[in-house]
Motif scaffolding. Structure first.
Motif, PDB file in Angstrom:
ATOM      1  N   TYR A  18       0.816  -1.218   0.000  1.00  0.00           N
ATOM      2  CA  TYR A  18       0.000   0.000   0.000  1.00  0.00           C
ATOM      3  C   TYR A  18       0.854   1.274   0.000  1.00  0.00           C
ATOM      4  CZ  TYR A  18      -3.415  -3.491   1.480  1.00  0.00           C
ATOM      5  OH  TYR A  18      -4.198  -4.626   1.557  1.00  0.00           O
ATOM      6  N   GLU A  19       2.130   1.112  -0.420  1.00  0.00           N
ATOM      7  CA  GLU A  19       3.066   2.248  -0.529  1.00  0.00           C
ATOM      8  C   GLU A  19       3.298   2.948   0.814  1.00  0.00           C
ATOM      9  OE1 GLU A  19       2.965   4.333  -4.523  1.00  0.00           O
ATOM     10  OE2 GLU A  19       0.869   3.674  -4.351  1.00  0.00           O
ATOM     11  N   LEU A  20       3.281   2.159   1.881  1.00  0.00           N
ATOM     12  CA  LEU A  20       3.595   2.682   3.210  1.00  0.00           C
ATOM     13  C   LEU A  20       5.098   2.837   3.374  1.00  0.00           C
ATOM     14  CD1 LEU A  20       1.158   0.390   5.239  1.00  0.00           C
ATOM     15  CD2 LEU A  20       0.874   2.849   4.839  1.00  0.00           C
ATOM     16  N   TYR A  21       5.504   3.540   4.423  1.00  0.00           N
ATOM     17  CA  TYR A  21       6.924   3.690   4.763  1.00  0.00           C
ATOM     18  C   TYR A  21       7.263   2.761   5.927  1.00  0.00           C
ATOM     19  CZ  TYR A  21       6.903   8.028   2.024  1.00  0.00           C
ATOM     20  OH  TYR A  21       6.805   8.966   1.015  1.00  0.00           O
ATOM     21  N   ALA A  22       8.387   2.067   5.835  1.00  0.00           N
ATOM     22  CA  ALA A  22       8.881   1.231   6.932  1.00  0.00           C
ATOM     23  C   ALA A  22       9.756   2.081   7.842  1.00  0.00           C
ATOM     24  CB  ALA A  22       9.676   0.047   6.385  1.00  0.00           C
ATOM     25  N   GLU A  23       9.529   1.939   9.148  1.00  0.00           N
ATOM     26  CA  GLU A  23      10.299   2.715  10.123  1.00  0.00           C
ATOM     27  C   GLU A  23      10.585   1.829  11.338  1.00  0.00           C
ATOM     28  OE1 GLU A  23       9.400   7.013  11.339  1.00  0.00           O
ATOM     29  OE2 GLU A  23       8.569   5.842  13.007  1.00  0.00           O
ATOM     30  N   GLN A  24      11.836   1.785  11.741  1.00  0.00           N
ATOM     31  CA  GLN A  24      12.203   0.971  12.903  1.00  0.00           C
ATOM     32  C   GLN A  24      12.326   1.850  14.156  1.00  0.00           C
ATOM     33  OE1 GLN A  24      15.376  -2.518  14.077  1.00  0.00           O
ATOM     34  NE2 GLN A  24      16.215  -0.676  13.136  1.00  0.00           N
ATOM     35  N   LEU A  62       7.462  -0.393  12.140  1.00  0.00           N
ATOM     36  CA  LEU A  62       6.152   0.211  11.939  1.00  0.00           C
ATOM     37  C   LEU A  62       5.999   0.559  10.462  1.00  0.00           C
ATOM     38  CD1 LEU A  62       7.605   1.553  14.707  1.00  0.00           C
ATOM     39  CD2 LEU A  62       5.270   2.332  15.029  1.00  0.00           C
ATOM     40  N   TYR A  63       4.785   0.414   9.969  1.00  0.00           N
ATOM     41  CA  TYR A  63       4.489   0.707   8.567  1.00  0.00           C
ATOM     42  C   TYR A  63       3.427   1.792   8.561  1.00  0.00           C
ATOM     43  CZ  TYR A  63       7.233  -3.445   8.195  1.00  0.00           C
ATOM     44  OH  TYR A  63       8.271  -4.339   8.316  1.00  0.00           O
ATOM     45  N   ARG A  64       3.849   3.013   8.144  1.00  0.00           N
ATOM     46  CA  ARG A  64       3.022   4.192   8.345  1.00  0.00           C
ATOM     47  C   ARG A  64       2.891   5.020   7.083  1.00  0.00           C
ATOM     48  NH1 ARG A  64       5.882   6.234  13.401  1.00  0.00           N
ATOM     49  NH2 ARG A  64       4.025   7.547  13.456  1.00  0.00           N
ATOM     50  N   ARG A  65       1.925   5.930   7.103  1.00  0.00           N
ATOM     51  CA  ARG A  65       1.653   6.757   5.927  1.00  0.00           C
ATOM     52  C   ARG A  65       2.797   7.720   5.654  1.00  0.00           C
ATOM     53  NH1 ARG A  65      -4.581   8.795   6.243  1.00  0.00           N
ATOM     54  NH2 ARG A  65      -3.944   9.669   4.231  1.00  0.00           N
ATOM     55  N   ARG A  66       3.371   8.294   6.723  1.00  0.00           N
ATOM     56  CA  ARG A  66       4.516   9.195   6.572  1.00  0.00           C
ATOM     57  C   ARG A  66       5.482   8.916   7.708  1.00  0.00           C
ATOM     58  NH1 ARG A  66       3.069  15.299   5.290  1.00  0.00           N
ATOM     59  NH2 ARG A  66       5.015  15.112   4.136  1.00  0.00           N
ATOM     60  N   PRO A  67       6.785   8.959   7.460  1.00  0.00           N
ATOM     61  CA  PRO A  67       7.762   8.691   8.523  1.00  0.00           C
ATOM     62  C   PRO A  67       7.666   9.737   9.632  1.00  0.00           C
ATOM     63  CG  PRO A  67       8.797   8.680   6.336  1.00  0.00           C
ATOM     64  CD  PRO A  67       7.429   9.239   6.159  1.00  0.00           C
ATOM     65  N   ALA A  68       8.062   9.351  10.827  1.00  0.00           N
ATOM     66  CA  ALA A  68       8.017  10.266  11.965  1.00  0.00           C
ATOM     67  C   ALA A  68       8.968  11.446  11.799  1.00  0.00           C
ATOM     68  CB  ALA A  68       8.346   9.516  13.251  1.00  0.00           C
ATOM     69  N   CYS A  69       9.958  11.302  10.905  1.00  0.00           N
ATOM     70  CA  CYS A  69      10.925  12.386  10.710  1.00  0.00           C
ATOM     71  C   CYS A  69      10.327  13.577   9.956  1.00  0.00           C
ATOM     72  CB  CYS A  69      12.161  11.886   9.977  1.00  0.00           C
ATOM     73  SG  CYS A  69      11.818  11.197   8.344  1.00  0.00           S
ATOM     74  N   VAL A  70       9.116  13.427   9.439  1.00  0.00           N
ATOM     75  CA  VAL A  70       8.481  14.535   8.714  1.00  0.00           C
ATOM     76  C   VAL A  70       7.868  15.495   9.730  1.00  0.00           C
ATOM     77  CG1 VAL A  70       6.788  15.170   6.962  1.00  0.00           C
ATOM     78  CG2 VAL A  70       8.004  12.983   6.785  1.00  0.00           C
ATOM     79  N   HIS A  71       8.695  16.409  10.217  1.00  0.00           N
ATOM     80  CA  HIS A  71       8.232  17.405  11.183  1.00  0.00           C
ATOM     81  C   HIS A  71       9.165  18.605  11.129  1.00  0.00           C
ATOM     82  CE1 HIS A  71      11.565  16.517  13.928  1.00  0.00           C
ATOM     83  NE2 HIS A  71      11.276  15.236  13.831  1.00  0.00           N
ATOM     84  N   GLY A  72       8.792  19.650  11.831  1.00  0.00           N
ATOM     85  CA  GLY A  72       9.605  20.850  11.863  1.00  0.00           C
ATOM     86  C   GLY A  72      10.737  20.751  12.875  1.00  0.00           C
ATOM     87  N   LYS A  73      11.361  21.872  13.153  1.00  0.00           N
ATOM     88  CA  LYS A  73      12.479  21.941  14.084  1.00  0.00           C
ATOM     89  C   LYS A  73      11.980  21.877  15.527  1.00  0.00           C
ATOM     90  CE  LYS A  73      16.230  25.033  15.490  1.00  0.00           C
ATOM     91  NZ  LYS A  73      16.874  26.361  15.264  1.00  0.00           N
ATOM     92  N   PHE A  74      12.714  21.145  16.366  1.00  0.00           N
ATOM     93  CA  PHE A  74      12.399  21.145  17.793  1.00  0.00           C
ATOM     94  C   PHE A  74      12.868  22.446  18.415  1.00  0.00           C
ATOM     95  CE2 PHE A  74      11.812  16.536  17.500  1.00  0.00           C
ATOM     96  CZ  PHE A  74      10.767  16.349  18.405  1.00  0.00           C
TER      97      PHE A  74
END
Length: 489
Positions: free
Chosen positions: A63-69, A87-99
């Motif tokens: 389903y064109e998901l992203y694999a993330e460990q 985890l197989y998710r719609r978008r990786p957790a790294c898709v975010h702004g600056k902390f």
């Protein structure tokens, strides 16, 4: 979530889960499905076929998901101790702004290294009345700001130690997630029902249940309004550098205490309802940081591994105790244990005391007077407002603490009564549930715990309480005659 229908069969004051004669592994209010078995490899998929077969990271995931460990231990950990997930998710957790640094929760502490102006030694006992749930009229207080640190030992930066917190909240976390980079949270529900959303699915938590949310796992805590009209309250045990395990059973054999099959793990449940931006609050070294993203962090369609949040119903605990003579050490009631670097002394044991039978004969049945190397923290989940003795436990929602090697035991009229009681089988702990934390560490306490909370009852038991324990030996005629014959009277 649909409305849950309360069932009187599951009154928390029941003796044991089996009294309800339920055919379900969860209580009627819990709307979710779970996987069972502590320490197992689990896998779950919200959509059939979302989990890759035979490999972890295909060139193109289903389903064109992203694999993330996500790993909870080092890559080179032994097979028996390795903890990780894919985890197989719609978008990786790294898709975010600056902390960015944000205002801290001023009552959260993470450094307990002496000497410090922020934390304080207490050599004896502390007791707190029930901590207050914030009034909704005073503004929303969610889980991130409702945590208050009582005490701890060590520091997360050195991967060694623990902290004890309470939480008191009146609000959920709309479009906000929390992640604890410091360590693992063991959450004890005391009042109110919580709907906890994690990257792995939902956990429904209610009084006399506990859950563990591991380091690095994103989650949010919402109130189930029907069962939490005022809000919610409970306790958090945070551990650094170690994981909770089931204690060894030794001569008990293969079963008893908390059985592995009774620990429940969430199933994949992707969030498709949220819209708008999200804030991710990260706790690192006790400080708060925030980042934003325009998609839900709970977009996992499938996962597999063994680094998974879980919950346990304390009413399923299988008690063991003496059936002949003498009181058994409290470790017989250990639910979970977290190891320390000292193989002979755990960092923390999580124990419970609930309704059970006492059949010891020719025995002083209350706990014998003792001085432990372990510090003891007690809190009542439900039951009477007050139980006397040096190990004072106040109303449900409060707590008490005994420092290492502080003498304690029962110091009231019940002590004398127990010395001359009729040795019949009897129920103890009826209509109550108390948990205790035993640690090889003596805690350092925060200013919030000792002053700002406004709930500290006493820093020590008044000396007058010991007047109920007279010198009975000095009035024993036979003993005095023997001393006189020895020239010692």
């Amino acid at each position: 979530m649909g409305e849950a229908t309360p069932q009187p069969l599951f009154n928390t004051k029941k003796f044991h889960w089996t009294d309800a004669k339920s055919k379900s592994v969860t209580r009627p209010e819990d709307p979710y499905k779970y996987l069972a078995g502590f320490g197992n490899e689990h896998q779950s998929e919200f959509i059939p076929g979302a989990l890759p077969i035979g490999q972890n990271s295909p060139q193109l995931c289903p389903y064109e998901l992203y694999a993330e460990q996500i790993t909870g231990t080092s890559f080179a950990a032994t097979r028996a101790t390795s903890m990780r997930n894919f985890l197989y998710r719609r978008r990786p957790a790294c898709v975010h702004g600056k902390f960015t640094k944000i205002d801290d929760n001023p009552s959260v502490e993470a450094s307990f290294l002496n000497p410090s102006l922020e934390v304080h030694n207490v050599p004896s006992q502390l007791s707190w009345s029930a901590f207050k749930i914030p009034d909704k009229a005073g503004g929303a207080v969610d889980f991130t700001m409702g945590i208050h640190t009582l005490g701890g030992s060590g520091q997360p930066n050195i991967r060694e130690g623990l902290a004890y917190h309470i939480f008191a909240i009146n609000s959920g976390m709309p479009n906000k997630a929390f992640v604890n980079i410091d360590g693992d949270f063991l959450v004890v529900a005391q009042e109110g029902h919580l709907d906890i959303t994690t990257e792995f699915g939902h956990i429904y938590l209610q009084p006399s249940e506990i859950c563990v949310i591991q380091q690095g796992v994103r989650f949010k805590v919402d109130l189930v309004e029907q069962h939490s009209p005022k809000g919610a309250r409970g306790y958090i045990i945070e551990t650094w550098g170690t994981k909770w395990e089931l204690p060894e059973l030794g001569p008990l054999g293969g079963y008893g205490l908390a059985n592995a099959r009774d620990f429940l793990f969430p199933t994949a449940d992707i969030d498709t309802c949220s819209t708008g931006g999200w804030s991710i609050i990260s706790k690192q070294g006790g400080k708060y940081y925030s980042t934003s993203q325009n998609h839900t962090p709970f977009d996992v369609v499938a996962w597999h591994g063994n680094y998974i949040p879980y919950k346990y119903d304390l009413t399923k605990f299988v008690y063991h105790n003496t059936v002949s003579v003498d009181h058994t050490d409290p470790c017989i009631n250990t639910v979970l244990t977290a190891k320390s670097r000292d193989i002979h002394a755990p960092l923390c044991d999580f124990l419970i005391f609930g309704p059970r039978w006492d059949v010891a004969e020719q025995t002083f049945r209350p706990p014998y007077f003792h001085r432990n190397c372990a510090s003891e923290f007690l809190a009542r989940i439900y039951g009477p407002d007050k139980v006397g003795g040096r190990s004072e436990v106040f109303a449900p929602g409060g707590a008490s603490y005994e420092a290492s090697f502080t003498p304690h035991g029962n110091a009231d009229e019940r002590t004398v009564g127990a010395m001359y009681a009729d040795m019949k089988a009897m129920r103890v702990g009826e209509n109550q549930l108390t948990f205790m934390l035993e640690s090889c560490r003596s805690l350092l306490f925060t200013a919030w715990a000792l002053k700002d909370s406004g709930h500290l009852v006493a820093e020590d038991i008044p000396e007058s309480i010991w007047d109920t324990l007279p010198d009975r030996f000095g009035k024993n005629e036979e003993a005095m005659a023997l001393l006189k014959a020895m020239g010692r009277a």
